[in-house]
Design a protein around this motif. Structure first.
Motif, PDB file in Angstrom:
ATOM      1  N   SER A 163     -30.273 -33.332  90.822  1.00  0.00           N
ATOM      2  CA  SER A 163     -30.732 -33.650  89.462  1.00  0.00           C
ATOM      3  C   SER A 163     -31.497 -34.963  89.455  1.00  0.00           C
ATOM      4  CB  SER A 163     -29.518 -33.714  88.526  1.00  0.00           C
ATOM      5  OG  SER A 163     -29.904 -34.169  87.235  1.00  0.00           O
ATOM      6  N   TRP A 219     -25.133 -31.334  93.277  1.00  0.00           N
ATOM      7  CA  TRP A 219     -25.860 -31.050  92.029  1.00  0.00           C
ATOM      8  C   TRP A 219     -26.387 -32.322  91.408  1.00  0.00           C
ATOM      9  CZ3 TRP A 219     -25.336 -32.544  86.988  1.00  0.00           C
ATOM     10  CH2 TRP A 219     -26.045 -31.844  86.024  1.00  0.00           C
ATOM     11  N   ALA A 224     -27.557 -29.092  82.887  1.00  0.00           N
ATOM     12  CA  ALA A 224     -28.783 -28.678  83.600  1.00  0.00           C
ATOM     13  C   ALA A 224     -29.962 -28.932  82.679  1.00  0.00           C
ATOM     14  CB  ALA A 224     -28.674 -27.214  84.011  1.00  0.00           C
ATOM     15  N   HIS A 245     -27.171 -25.919  90.799  1.00  0.00           N
ATOM     16  CA  HIS A 245     -26.548 -25.572  89.516  1.00  0.00           C
ATOM     17  C   HIS A 245     -25.932 -24.171  89.588  1.00  0.00           C
ATOM     18  CE1 HIS A 245     -25.714 -25.794  85.250  1.00  0.00           C
ATOM     19  NE2 HIS A 245     -26.271 -24.552  85.104  1.00  0.00           N
TER      20      HIS A 245
END
Length: 911
Positions: free
Chosen positions: A419, A415, A457, A333
């Protein structure tokens, strides 16, 4: 089986000799077989029928029959004869003779000639019955004498009456004696069986000599005895056997009781050894304590309780993996934020980047004009700046911006992966601890619903520090550490649990073995109790069996006695049969060889026998050596032709007859068993030789040629002949005695007496042919047989006159040959040939055999002279002179020649 019975009686005489030392029971059994001979002989060995019959006979009479030799037992005969020849035979009604016929035997040779079915066999069977007391053919066919000997048309028979001449020349009736007179007979069937035996198996060849000497029935009788009587005898008491079996069991029971303490000690030793093997120093009692039971639990029960309790779960949580997932997501992130910030700084450049790319895309459509105003890019009038070149130069200047955009796209993907990995770790954690929204623990609630949104995020709110100074993410990591520590403790517990499981398995196996020891102790105790009870009740429970065994013992003892007697008897009977060949042919080798060679005198010298070895037991072979290889022995039945084997059989039988000094030899159609090639040799060796000059010979034959040759080669004073002709409807053979003759000289004399000159001359010429052949053979015996005779062509026979001239010349030229018959032969041949005085004798002999019409009558005086001359010539013996006499004659001739030579020398000197 009458002949077999006579042979068996001979065996009894052999068996009962004191020096043989045969047991009484064996002799008793042998006597019982004699008393029941027909009954025993009728039983074959198949299905042990003979054994069954013998056991019945033995049980009935073994204890009552005498062990001494029976009156009818025969012993081996000696060569002492009570008569010197047959005198006469009266036969009929008997077999083929319907009415009595009497036959006289006045001379050395008696011939019976006739076709098959004319009565010759019946005559020989009458002689056989008179001399032997039985007829083999009747015995072999198992026909009663009343039926077999009866004339079918008269329905009865009269025993033949055979008269003999005793040693004093007196006529008396003969007493039948099978053993004494059996070797007087030479039968066709025996000769043929002897020749066929070469094609039989080795086992069947055992009866070789037995078949030749007419003992085949006895041989077969012996062969039909079974090897033992065991299957028909009660050799073991059934009750005694059962009682002994039970007593043996009782003995084993007693041994079991006596061995109780020993068995217990052995069991205890096994138990102790097992406990020691289970754990050194452990006793079996301690092992049982470890195994325990419901009343006194032991180590096994404790382990069962521990291992049967539930075990804590394994969560499989890794705090390090959770921390790494948070770190990876946050790191990606941060990178994304940094790239996005740098791109934001270059926002203006972004518009030009897009413009330049769009312009270059238009170049393909208008490559030579400006895409905005259409001004040509080349030529006299063109735009001052090429827009495409300008766009390309601009893009080269904005290359860093393109690189940032590419980095942003890659970071964005990383990312997203980070995640989702964090989401997966949190989700797995929630599942393993069973997180729910209603849980009091905020950590559990957060795990159940972490607020995942892959556009932002989403994890960052969990990094916010709470009132207690810790973020929710940190608390979750701490909770993961707690569960990880719990897993460590659970794994340690499980590791120690496996050792307990192994220990319990060992104890369970030990418990099974201990249960086996316990069962064995219980079984031993049960057996001991039952065995003690059986021992105490044995006599009472087996009282009936004990009594039955005592009653049966006498019969078993008697059957064992029968068994021993039979084994001894059978061994001796087979021994007697095995020794028969040696007994029958002892001392016959040389005589049989000489007679055989005389039969085959015209064979090549190398094919004659140099040695003959007859077997001495039933397993032996007839071996011989030929003169061509005198040192090499061969099996006679392998190398001799069937004709020669038959000659050998006749030679052996004749040698036996000579050996026992049989006064009479009866050829029962035996001549017809010999091939034509050898009949001449047999005629000369038997009927014309000195070997049988003092033996009476009876011969039956249906060969007219043999009878003709016999009558022409044997002096008429030595033979008489009977001619049998078939009946003419009255079923009576027509018998003619000396009414017709095949003798040429006798025919010539009869024709002469009737004035039949032509037939007298024809028979005379035939006689001369026979006589010239005799002279040639006589010269051959005296080493003068080489003649010079002209022949009409290749393969032609010598003409009779040429042969007579050659014979006379050979005798005339042999000055040193001295023989009493020589002058008579020379004179007779000269008279026939017209030497020295010419005559018509040969003309008559030559013309008398040819048919001529309308010729002049013969000179009867000359015909008579011819017949009388031939009669005188046939009186000559023409035998070989003894060696001593020949030597004397030779010396006399040599002396005469010497004297003559001296006289001629003196005359020469005087001249």
């Amino acid at each position: 089986m009458s002949s077999a019975r006579h042979d068996y009686q001979q065996f009894l005489g052999w068996l009962h000799r004191a020096e043989r030392g045969v047991s009484e029971d064996a002799r008793r059994l042998a006597n019982l077989v004699e008393e029941n001979f027909d009954r025993v002989a009728a039983c074959p060995r198949t299905q042990s029928k003979r054994s069954v019959a013998l056991v019945v006979i033995a049980r009935e009479g073994l204890t009552t029959v005498s062990c001494d030799a029976p009156e009818g037992a025969r012993i081996l005969r000696t060569n002492v004869w009570q008569w010197s020849g047959l005198s006469s035979l009266t036969i009929g009604p008997f077999r083929g003779f319907r009415v009595p016929e009497t036959f006289e035997f006045p001379r050395r040779i008696t011939m019976f000639y006739g076709p098959n079915g004319s009565g010759k066999t019946s005559l020989c069977e009458a002689l056989e019955l008179s001399l032997l007391g039985t007829v083999d053919e009747a015995s072999a066919k198992r026909i009663t004498p009343q039926r077999y000997f009866a004339n079918v048309h008269e329905g009865r028979f009269q025993s033949p009456a055979l008269a003999v001449l005793d040693v004093a020349g007196q006529v008396s009736q003969v007493v039948p004696h099978s053993e004494a007179y059996r070797f007087c007979f030479i039968e066709k069937n025996r000769i043929e069986n002897f020749s066929r035996i070469a094609a039989k198996t080795a086992g069947e060849k055992k009866d070789l000599i037995a078949s030749l000497f007419g003992m085949q029935q006895f041989h077969d009788f012996v062969s039909h005895f079974n090897e033992s009587l065991d299957s028909q005898l009660s050799l073991v008491s059934v009750h005694e056997l059962g009682l002994n079996t039970r007593r043996a069991a009782l003995q084993r029971d007693q041994e079991t009781v006596d061995g109780e303490a020993s068995a217990i000690r052995a069991l205890e030793a096994e138990e102790a050894a097992y406990a020691e093997a289970f754990k050194p120093g452990l006793s079996y009692t301690q092992l049982l304590e470890m195994l325990g039971n419901d009343q006194a639990p032991g180590r096994l029960q404790i382990l069962n309780a521990q291992l049967d309790a539930p075990t804590p779960p394994i969560f499989g949580i890794s705090s390090s993996a959770l921390v790494e997932a948070y770190r990876a997501a946050e790191s990606e992130h941060i990178r994304l934020e940094q790239v996005s910030a740098r791109l934001a700084e270059k926002t203006g450049e972004t518009s030009f980047f897009n413009l330049y790319n769009a312009l270059l895309e238009l170049q393909e459509g208008t490559p030579d004009n400006c895409p905005a105003c259409g001004t040509p890019l080349h030529g006299d009038f063109h735009a001052t700046r090429n827009p495409y070149t300008h766009a390309q130069d601009g893009l080269d200047a904005l290359r860093e911006l393109a690189a940032l955009q590419n980095d942003q796209a890659g970071i964005r993907r990383a990312w997203d992966t980070a995640s989702r990995s964090l989401e997966a770790v949190l989700h797995a954690f929630a599942q393993r601890i069973g997180a729910t929204a209603a849980n009091q623990d905020e950590r559990v609630r957060h795990l159940h619903s972490p607020g995942v949104d892959h556009g932002v995020a989403w994890w960052r709110p969990s990094f916010t520090t709470g009132a207690d100074g810790k973020s929710i993410a940190q608390k979750i990591v701490d909770m993961a550490n707690e569960y990880e520590a719990c897993d460590v403790r659970t794994n340690e517990l499980l590791a120690s649990r496996q050792g307990l499981v192994n220990e319990r398995e060992l104890l369970v196996r030990a418990g099974q073995i201990a249960a086996g020891f316990t069962a064995r102790r219980a079984e031993l105790a049960r057996q001991i109790a039952e065995t003690r009870q059986a021992i105490e009740a044995f006599d009472q429970s087996n009282a009936a069996l004990i009594e039955a065994a005592e009653q049966e013992s006498d019969r078993v003892a008697f059957d064992r006695r029968i068994k021993a007697a039979y084994e001894d008897f059978l061994r001796l009977l087979r021994q007697f049969r095995a020794e028969l060949p040696g007994t029958l042919i002892a001392g016959l080798n040389t005589t049989a060889l000489e007679i055989y060679n005389e039969f085959n005198r015209r064979d090549h010298e190398g094919d004659k026998l140099a040695a003959l070895h007859l077997p001495t037991d039933e397993e032996g072979r007839i071996e011989l050596s030929f003169c061509a290889a005198a040192q090499k022995k061969v099996d006679a039945l392998h190398v001799l032709s069937e004709g020669h084997v038959r000659c050998l059989g006749v030679a052996i039988l004749l040698a036996k007859a000579l050996h026992v000094q049989a006064p009479t030899i009866i050829f029962d159609d035996a001549i017809n068993a010999i091939d034509t090639e050898h009949r001449e040799g047999i005629r000369e060796a038997v009927f014309q030789s000195d070997r049988f000059a003092n033996t009476q010979i009876i011969v039956t034959c249906h060969s007219s040629e043999f009878i003709k040759d016999l009558q022409n080669h044997v002096e008429s004073k030595e033979w008489t002949a009977y001619y049998f002709m078939p009946h003419i409807g009255d079923y009576r053979p027509r018998v003619k005695g000396n009414e017709h003759t095949f003798n040429y000289l006798a025919q010539a004399r009869a024709a002469l007496d009737m004035g039949d000159w032509r037939n007298a001359l024809g028979a005379s010429r035939q006689n001369l042919e026979v006589f010239s052949d005799r002279v040639w053979k006589w010269l051959g015996k005296n080493d003068l047989g080489m003649l010079t005779v002209p022949l009409a062509g290749r393969g032609a026979e010598p003409a009779l006159r040429n042969l007579c001239e050659a014979l006379k010349k050979r005798l005339d030229d042999s000055k040193t040959f001295i023989h009493p018959d020589k002058p008579g032969v020379v004179q007779g041949l000269g008279a026939v040939l017209g030497v020295p005085a010419p005559s018509n004798v040969w003309l008559y002999l030559n013309k008398g055999i040819h048919e001529e019409a309308n010729r002049d009558d013969y000179d009867q005086h000359l015909v008579r002279i011819i017949v009388e001359t031939l009669e005188a010539m046939n009186q000559l013996q023409l035998r070989t002179m003894p060696a001593a006499l020949a030597n004397v004659a030779q010396a006399a001739v040599e002396a005469a020649i010497a004297v003559n030579a001296q006289g001629q020398g003196r005359n020469h000197q005087a001249g």
